[in-house]
Design a protein around this motif. Structure first.
Motif, PDB file in Angstrom:
ATOM      1  N   ALA A 128       0.831  -1.198   0.000  1.00  0.00           N
ATOM      2  CA  ALA A 128       0.000   0.000   0.000  1.00  0.00           C
ATOM      3  C   ALA A 128       0.870   1.255   0.000  1.00  0.00           C
ATOM      4  O   ALA A 128       1.786   1.393   0.813  1.00  0.00           O
ATOM      5  CB  ALA A 128      -0.914   0.000   1.219  1.00  0.00           C
ATOM      6  N   ASP A 131       1.491  -0.070  -6.119  1.00  0.00           N
ATOM      7  CA  ASP A 131       0.090   0.073  -5.735  1.00  0.00           C
ATOM      8  C   ASP A 131      -0.665   0.781  -6.854  1.00  0.00           C
ATOM      9  O   ASP A 131      -1.743   0.340  -7.290  1.00  0.00           O
ATOM     10  CB  ASP A 131       0.015   0.873  -4.426  1.00  0.00           C
ATOM     11  CG  ASP A 131      -1.397   1.014  -3.872  1.00  0.00           C
ATOM     12  OD1 ASP A 131      -2.363   1.009  -4.642  1.00  0.00           O
ATOM     13  OD2 ASP A 131      -1.526   1.157  -2.638  1.00  0.00           O
ATOM     14  N   SER A 176      -4.906   5.711  -2.523  1.00  0.00           N
ATOM     15  CA  SER A 176      -5.072   4.588  -3.438  1.00  0.00           C
ATOM     16  C   SER A 176      -6.549   4.510  -3.817  1.00  0.00           C
ATOM     17  O   SER A 176      -7.301   5.474  -3.612  1.00  0.00           O
ATOM     18  CB  SER A 176      -4.581   3.293  -2.792  1.00  0.00           C
ATOM     19  OG  SER A 176      -4.600   2.230  -3.728  1.00  0.00           O
ATOM     20  N   ASP A 217      -3.946  -5.079  -2.520  1.00  0.00           N
ATOM     21  CA  ASP A 217      -2.599  -4.825  -2.007  1.00  0.00           C
ATOM     22  C   ASP A 217      -1.972  -6.106  -1.463  1.00  0.00           C
ATOM     23  O   ASP A 217      -2.654  -7.121  -1.263  1.00  0.00           O
ATOM     24  CB  ASP A 217      -2.627  -3.767  -0.909  1.00  0.00           C
ATOM     25  CG  ASP A 217      -3.338  -4.252   0.355  1.00  0.00           C
ATOM     26  OD1 ASP A 217      -4.494  -4.721   0.243  1.00  0.00           O
ATOM     27  OD2 ASP A 217      -2.754  -4.166   1.449  1.00  0.00           O
ATOM     28  N   ASN A 227      -5.433  -1.470   0.455  1.00  0.00           N
ATOM     29  CA  ASN A 227      -4.780  -1.473   1.764  1.00  0.00           C
ATOM     30  C   ASN A 227      -5.530  -2.230   2.858  1.00  0.00           C
ATOM     31  O   ASN A 227      -5.854  -1.670   3.912  1.00  0.00           O
ATOM     32  CB  ASN A 227      -4.495  -0.041   2.230  1.00  0.00           C
ATOM     33  CG  ASN A 227      -3.455  -0.013   3.333  1.00  0.00           C
ATOM     34  OD1 ASN A 227      -2.943  -1.057   3.772  1.00  0.00           O
ATOM     35  ND2 ASN A 227      -3.127   1.173   3.799  1.00  0.00           N
TER      36      ASN A 227
END
Length: 475
Positions: free
Chosen positions: A73, A78, A266, A290, A333
């Motif tokens: 993450a 990512d 993200s 992730d 994440n």
């Protein structure tokens, strides 16, 4: 309601409260029974056989782990993984594809090393725990059998020393051994700080005997000054214990080049197969995009991404779509605190009744052996019907055993109903969060069995007449 051992461990390791499934005892007898039309089962059988013959799930995992690799993450990978997921959903023919932002503090790992110093000088194989501060520490180690022993250490007893906890995790099919291992990783550093330690070392939360340390997230209680914290490979932990048995003080040095580096945004990546007659009602099958950075994230959780994306694709290819929409989510994440799952739960808290039921694939690629759900009594007949359709895959009905998958915990706390497709995790913690988490560890036939199970589950749940019990509740 019993919660799955793995759910318990994830919640403890993430520092989260446990969210039990909604209770529906009151008034349940007044609710019309949920059933699945008999005509849906012929399609489910064809879907099951198609999935078993397909290698699509494996090819998706191969693509993710080869083209992107590890996806920690906040890393550059990512961002590439998000773009990969968007493109893959489109390639697979999903009707709608979009992203939703997820912002979090970014933790980075640049390097790490450890060694015994002094009379028995030798290197140690270790890895920093996610969330650990960087720094170099050297001191005499003090060994503890488990977390409880460390927590019992008097204040100041470890001043100038490094706490070393040598707890041996038990190998189990359902992952229950991870409960105490994850708890140690989460709470151990804070206990060490309270005892005055300047560093924390633990035997990795794993079951292998390879010289591969297992990383994973830790946390520090509010008001405590964080200390460098790391996990040793299991052979190195045993080596330290043998050195201590010689009866002399043993000193260790840890050098961790890690730490926090601002914030990062993200994305949760979402794809939908639109339902034929009740498109506003959703069945969720989810995984997380992730991974940790030591391996390529094949079993954790590339497998889950492959399983859920492939299952949705196979349903989308049917001549007649199921009544409800199938929503597949690749969460951001998960590893550092279920961040993507929490963001989704907050965004859709007011739409919990649209989400009929959800299942998460985040326990590797072992064969599924049981189906369970927290569904209320009026919907259990439908869950049993699904279990009957899964029986040819070697899957049994397990009542309400277990609980929601990790990223579903926050939404389950708001009333989302869950289902659990329990995988055989006997070997999962040989690989979990290690450099050994690579594509070659996945059995394509076992993965295809997972795809078949998720496709049948999602299709039949989307065909059910009646609901599965999702309803708003206090978290």
């Amino acid at each position: 309601m019993r919660l799955a051992p793995l759910l318990l461990s994830v919640a403890l390791a993430s520092g989260l409260g446990l969210a039990t499934a909604p209770a529906f005892a009151a008034g349940a007898t007044d609710q019309q029974e949920t059933r699945i039309p008999q005509a849906s089962f012929a399609t489910a059988e064809r879907l099951r056989e198609q999935a078993l013959e397909s290698d699509l799930g494996y090819r998706i995992v191969e693509s993710l782990t080869t083209e992107i690799g590890p996806r920690m993450a906040g890393s550059e990978a990512d961002a590439r993984a998000v773009e990969w997921a968007i493109a893959k959903f489109h390639e697979l023919g999903y009707d709608k594809v979009w992203t939703e932002p997820v912002t979090f503090p970014k933790w980075v790992r640049h390097g790490e090393s450890g060694a015994v110093v002094g009379d028995h000088a030798q290197p140690l194989t270790l890895t920093a725990l996610g969330g650990s501060p960087g720094g170099s520490v050297e001191g005499e180690i003090v060994r503890f059998d488990d977390l409880e022993a460390l927590e019992a250490a008097p204040e100041g007893a470890l001043a100038g020393k490094i706490a070393f906890v040598d707890y041996e995790m038990e190998r189990t099919r359902d992952g229950s051994g991870y409960g105490l291992g994850g708890r140690l990783r989460s709470r151990g550093p804070s206990a060490a700080i309270r005892a005055g330690a300047e560093g924390f070392l633990m035997r990795s939360a794993g079951t292998d005997l390879h010289r591969n340390p297992h990383t994973g997230n830790t946390r520090f209680d509010e008001g405590l000054e964080p200390i460098p914290s790391a996990a040793l490979s299991l052979p190195d932990a045993e080596q330290l214990t043998r050195l201590l048995a010689l009866g002399k003080p043993i000193r260790v040095r840890m050098d961790l080049d890690v730490g926090w580096d601002g914030e990062y945004t993200s994305q949760n990546v979402i794809g939908e197969i639109t339902g034929s007659s009740r498109p506003d009602e959703l069945v969720l099958i989810v995984a997380h995009l992730d991974s940790w950075d030591l391996g390529t994230g094949a079993v954790d959780d590339g497998a889950g991404i492959g399983i859920t994306m492939a299952a949705g694709k196979l349903i989308g290819d049917l001549e007649r779509r199921p009544a409800r929409t199938i929503r597949v989510i690749a969460f951001a994440n998960e590893e550092q605190g279920l961040v993507g799952g929490r963001a989704y739960a907050e965004k859709y808290a007011g739409e919990v009744t649209r989400h009929m039921i959800a299942a998460e694939s985040d326990f590797g690629a072992g064969r599924i052996y049981a189906l369970s759900s927290g569904a209320p009594e009026y919907a259990r007949g439908a869950v049993k019907q699904i279990a009957e359709a899964l029986a040819p895959l070697g899957i049994e009905y397990a009542g309400d055993a277990g609980g929601p998958g990790p990223d579903l915990i926050p939404f389950a706390g708001k009333g989302l109903m869950w289902a659990r497709l329990a995988q055989d995790g006997t070997d999962y913690f040989d690989l979990h969060h290690t450099p050994d988490d690579t594509l070659d560890k996945i059995d394509p036939e076992a993965l295809a069995q997972n795809v078949a199970a998720y496709a049948v589950f999602a299709y039949l749940a989307a065909e059910a007449e009646g609901d599965f019990g999702s309803a708003p509740k206090d978290e």
